[in-house]
Design a protein around this motif. Structure first.
Motif, PDB file in Angstrom:
ATOM      1  N   PHE A   1      54.015  35.387  43.696  1.00 56.62           N
ATOM      2  CA  PHE A   1      52.957  34.700  44.454  1.00 56.62           C
ATOM      3  C   PHE A   1      51.766  34.432  43.539  1.00 56.62           C
ATOM      4  O   PHE A   1      51.461  35.244  42.662  1.00 56.62           O
ATOM      5  N   PRO A   2      51.103  33.282  43.745  1.00 62.38           N
ATOM      6  CA  PRO A   2      49.911  32.979  42.957  1.00 62.38           C
ATOM      7  C   PRO A   2      48.729  33.841  43.408  1.00 62.38           C
ATOM      8  O   PRO A   2      48.763  34.440  44.495  1.00 62.38           O
ATOM      9  N   ALA A   3      47.695  33.876  42.596  1.00 65.01           N
ATOM     10  CA  ALA A   3      46.568  34.802  42.811  1.00 65.01           C
ATOM     11  C   ALA A   3      45.961  34.672  44.214  1.00 65.01           C
ATOM     12  O   ALA A   3      45.564  35.661  44.820  1.00 65.01           O
ATOM     13  N   GLU A   4      45.919  33.444  44.746  1.00 64.01           N
ATOM     14  CA  GLU A   4      45.253  33.283  46.049  1.00 64.01           C
ATOM     15  C   GLU A   4      46.033  33.935  47.200  1.00 64.01           C
ATOM     16  O   GLU A   4      45.529  34.037  48.312  1.00 64.01           O
ATOM     17  N   TYR A   5      47.259  34.369  46.932  1.00 64.43           N
ATOM     18  CA  TYR A   5      48.019  35.079  47.975  1.00 64.43           C
ATOM     19  C   TYR A   5      47.981  36.590  47.773  1.00 64.43           C
ATOM     20  O   TYR A   5      48.699  37.329  48.436  1.00 64.43           O
ATOM     21  N   ASP A   6      47.134  37.039  46.859  1.00 61.09           N
ATOM     22  CA  ASP A   6      46.975  38.474  46.646  1.00 61.09           C
ATOM     23  C   ASP A   6      46.053  39.001  47.745  1.00 61.09           C
ATOM     24  O   ASP A   6      44.894  39.354  47.519  1.00 61.09           O
ATOM     25  N   HIS A   7      46.590  39.074  48.955  1.00 57.93           N
ATOM     26  CA  HIS A   7      45.779  39.283  50.142  1.00 57.93           C
ATOM     27  C   HIS A   7      45.726  40.756  50.561  1.00 57.93           C
ATOM     28  O   HIS A   7      44.675  41.273  50.919  1.00 57.93           O
ATOM     29  N   PHE A   8      46.875  41.429  50.530  1.00 53.57           N
ATOM     30  CA  PHE A   8      46.908  42.842  50.929  1.00 53.57           C
ATOM     31  C   PHE A   8      46.672  43.690  49.683  1.00 53.57           C
ATOM     32  O   PHE A   8      47.530  43.779  48.806  1.00 53.57           O
ATOM     33  N   THR A   9      45.495  44.270  49.618  1.00 55.00           N
ATOM     34  CA  THR A   9      45.124  44.955  48.379  1.00 55.00           C
ATOM     35  C   THR A   9      44.731  46.412  48.620  1.00 55.00           C
ATOM     36  O   THR A   9      44.519  47.152  47.671  1.00 55.00           O
ATOM     37  N   ASP A  10      44.588  46.805  49.885  1.00 51.57           N
ATOM     38  CA  ASP A  10      44.184  48.192  50.132  1.00 51.57           C
ATOM     39  C   ASP A  10      45.146  48.853  51.132  1.00 51.57           C
ATOM     40  O   ASP A  10      46.240  48.364  51.355  1.00 51.57           O
ATOM     41  N   ARG A  11      44.713  49.933  51.742  1.00 51.22           N
ATOM     42  CA  ARG A  11      45.577  50.716  52.637  1.00 51.22           C
ATOM     43  C   ARG A  11      45.670  50.131  54.042  1.00 51.22           C
ATOM     44  O   ARG A  11      46.557  50.519  54.814  1.00 51.22           O
TER      45      ARG A  11
ATOM     46  N   LEU B   1      51.525  52.344  46.699  1.00 55.63           N
ATOM     47  CA  LEU B   1      50.747  51.336  47.427  1.00 55.63           C
ATOM     48  C   LEU B   1      50.682  49.964  46.734  1.00 55.63           C
ATOM     49  O   LEU B   1      50.892  48.936  47.391  1.00 55.63           O
ATOM     50  N   PRO B   2      50.418  49.885  45.417  1.00 58.89           N
ATOM     51  CA  PRO B   2      50.362  48.553  44.796  1.00 58.89           C
ATOM     52  C   PRO B   2      51.666  47.773  44.959  1.00 58.89           C
ATOM     53  O   PRO B   2      51.655  46.576  45.237  1.00 58.89           O
ATOM     54  N   THR B   3      52.819  48.476  44.826  1.00 60.96           N
ATOM     55  CA  THR B   3      54.114  47.813  44.996  1.00 60.96           C
ATOM     56  C   THR B   3      54.313  47.406  46.448  1.00 60.96           C
ATOM     57  O   THR B   3      54.764  46.289  46.742  1.00 60.96           O
ATOM     58  N   TYR B   4      53.967  48.330  47.352  1.00 58.82           N
ATOM     59  CA  TYR B   4      54.090  48.046  48.784  1.00 58.82           C
ATOM     60  C   TYR B   4      53.277  46.801  49.147  1.00 58.82           C
ATOM     61  O   TYR B   4      53.766  45.893  49.826  1.00 58.82           O
ATOM     62  N   ASN B   5      52.048  46.751  48.644  1.00 48.99           N
ATOM     63  CA  ASN B   5      51.180  45.604  48.929  1.00 48.99           C
ATOM     64  C   ASN B   5      51.699  44.321  48.296  1.00 48.99           C
ATOM     65  O   ASN B   5      51.673  43.262  48.917  1.00 48.99           O
TER      66      ASN B   5
END
Ligand code: ZN
Length: 583
Positions: A396-406, A418-422
């Motif tokens: 996914f491109p950077a603008e779809y880096d939406h889920f970044t936390d818990r 968590l990073p992999t899950y996200n």
């Protein structure tokens, strides 16, 4: 004293000179791999290969020190020249050169590729070539001989040969099948000039041979018997979208708490969402051999002896297209490329050698639009996505880096996970954009059209508190590896012509291995081999065991619907940290 000392010839080994030699050969053989790594287009495999293999060229320099400059110039010059295609390919496409690039060069008509390349050419590219040459020349000027006692030079050369080429060559001895051993050995050389071009060409010829054998088998198959088309001669565009590694349980369309499919959610009232479809096998090739043909878990080899869905649609008079963002000429994907070549037209978008490379599915939208505008009145289009295949961060491109936390992630997911899950959820989010965009494009065209989306298989990404499984493993199955999305969209005109009530069918337990029967039913095709009891949407549908497992080990086959819901938990509990890197 000091000055007198400095004037003496150096004692011992001139390590700095060896360092310059290594740097020079590494530069001409591997600078493209460094750029690929630095721009995060590839993992570090190629870079590691270049470090290992460029040392090999020290051997002639150590054995013939008097000729050092000349030898380095000739060898380095050849390596540099042979590295230029990969260097240029990187500048234009930001990707690694592979056998698939050679395949595409011979496949696509030259006018088209010239047009494509010209879009990407930039004014600075010739300067990059000059800079690359200049860098090589400057490093070459630093080369100076290293004189070792003869015996030492010979011993050092043997050790270097063993450590560089000898190390990957162990596969030739280790692998029982000689051809496979050679192929494994080649793979270890495949990122590094001058081997890259040679290995690429050899691999291309090898895969092409395999594919042509499969294609000629397919061409000899008798047509389906007594084919009747209820919609004969009616213009329409029928689309089959095959996803990748997407577990429906991670889609909000199927109830996942995070909004990973907002676009499909918005289209919900135009969709039939089937929520009990399971793939027979958790690997692309093995699954699609069944999904796209009459093969199933009981007859796994029938994909070689019966027509495929592409053959079927062609026989019914559709013009057939195959747009793929999956790798093309890799050993693993020969069967996929064979399916694609059964179509009238193909668009290949992914020429990566390594699956862990950055490649976005949005690339399919432009060629899809182009095919929609094709004048053929009856079209069948297969779109094969890379979907949410690992490494998720490359999907996914950077603008779809939406889920970044818990937020929205289950509590059992550890900080490490968590990073992999996200990033998996972000890949699902981008996949939602791609699938919804395909629907919107088809819908905007306004016709008598239909689109079916399903994934080849699912993926386990830390889906339960007691399972830290990541990826897929047929030997240690968990439900998320098998539960796939199965979504039908049809245009208003289609629905007006084919009023249907799917409500009884949405929850039926079904294996995607029988897809060809459902597809035939949906598009109005019947023939002797068609079995309506295997059609998910037929009034004659019969519930049967939904088999999963390795069909070549019949004892391993289990009925997925029986393990729900109780055993499913047990399955989820199985521990396995092994990831399956194959598609
Ligand atoms: Zn797959």
């Amino acid at each position: 004293m000091n000055t007198a000392h400095a004037a003496l010839p150096r004692k011992g080994v001139d390590w700095a000179a060896i360092g310059w030699m290594l740097l020079f050969f590494w530069f001409v053989a591997g600078v493209t791999q460094l750029m690929l790594f630095a721009s995060d287009s590839n993992g570090w495999r190629g870079l590691r290969q270049t470090f290992l293999l460029s040392g090999f060229w020290l051997i002639p320099l150590l054995l013939f020190p008097a000729q050092t400059r000349r030898l380095a110039g000739v060898i380095g010059g050849v390596i540099w020249l042979l590295s230029l295609p990969a260097f240029g390919y990187y500048l234009i496409y930001d990707q690694d050169f592979s056998q698939s690039v050679i395949f595409i060069m011979f496949e696509s008509n030259n006018a088209e590729s010239a047009e494509y390349i010209s879009q990407y050419l930039a004014w600075w590219m010739p300067l990059a070539f000059i800079g690359y040459g200049l860098g090589a020349w400057l490093l070459w000027k630093k080369i100076r001989p290293v004189y070792l006692p003869r015996r030492t030079a010979i011993i050092a050369s043997v050790l270097i040969a063993a450590a560089t080429v000898g190390y990957p060559a162990r596969y030739i001895v280790k692998t029982p099948d000689f051809v496979k051993g050679i192929s494994k050995f080649e793979e270890r050389l495949s990122s590094v000039s001058p081997w890259q071009l040679m290995v690429g060409y050899h691999q291309y010829r090898h895969q092409l041979g395999n594919m042509e054998e499969l294609l000629s088998l397919n061409a000899k198959l008798p047509p389906l018997k007594n084919l009747v088309d209820a919609n004969a001669a009616e213009p329409s565009t029928l689309v089959l979208v095959i996803g990748e590694s997407t577990n429906r349980q991670r889609m909000s369309l199927y109830g996942y708490p995070r909004a990973t499919t907002p676009r499909l959610d918005a289209l919900r009232d135009q969709l039939e969402v089937f929520d009990n479809v399971v793939t027979p096998r958790p690997y692309t090739i093995e699954a699609l051999q069944q999904v796209l043909t009459f093969a199933d878990e009981k007859n796994p080899d029938a994909y070689l002896t019966t027509p495929s869905i592409v053959n079927l649609m062609k026989q019914a008079g559709y013009k057939t297209y195959w747009i793929t963002n999956q790798q093309t000429m890799t050993e693993r994907n020969t069967m996929l490329t064979t399916f694609s070549r059964q179509a009238d037209e193909q668009v290949y978008l992914n020429n990566n050698r390594v699956q862990n490379s950055r490649q976005f599915d949005g690339d399919v939208l432009a060629p899809f639009g182009k095919v929609l505008n094709d004048a053929a009145p009856r079209k069948f289009i297969v779109v094969h996505l890379l979907g949410t295949h690992m490494s998720y961060k490359y999907r996914f491109p950077a603008e779809y880096d939406h889920f970044t936390d818990r937020q929205g992630a289950p509590s059992w997911v550890t900080d490490d996970q968590l990073p992999t899950y996200n990033s998996y959820d972000n890949a699902v989010l981008y996949n939602d954009f791609v699938v919804a965009s395909l629907i919107e494009k088809l819908s905007a065209k306004g016709g008598r059209d239909m689109l079916l989306y399903l994934s080849d298989h699912g993926e386990a990404v830390f889906d339960s508190p007691t399972n830290d499984m990541l990826g897929r493993s047929e030997g240690a199955p968990t439900a998320p590896m098998y539960t796939v999305p199965f979504i039908l969209w049809s245009s208003e005109q289609w629905r007006a012509d084919h009023p249907a009530d799917f409500s009884a069918a949405l929850g039926r337990p079904y294996s995607s291995s029988n897809l060809i029967h459902t597809w035939s039913d949906l598009v109005g095709l019947s023939y002797s081999e068609f079995d309506p009891s295997k059609s998910l949407v037929s009034a004659d549908f019969e519930e049967r065991p939904v088999l999963i497992g390795n069909p070549y080990v019949p004892k391993s086959l289990i009925d997925f619907s029986l393990i729900k819901p109780k055993r499913q938990i047990a399955l989820d509990d199985r521990k396995l940290v092994q990831a399956a890197p194959i598609n």
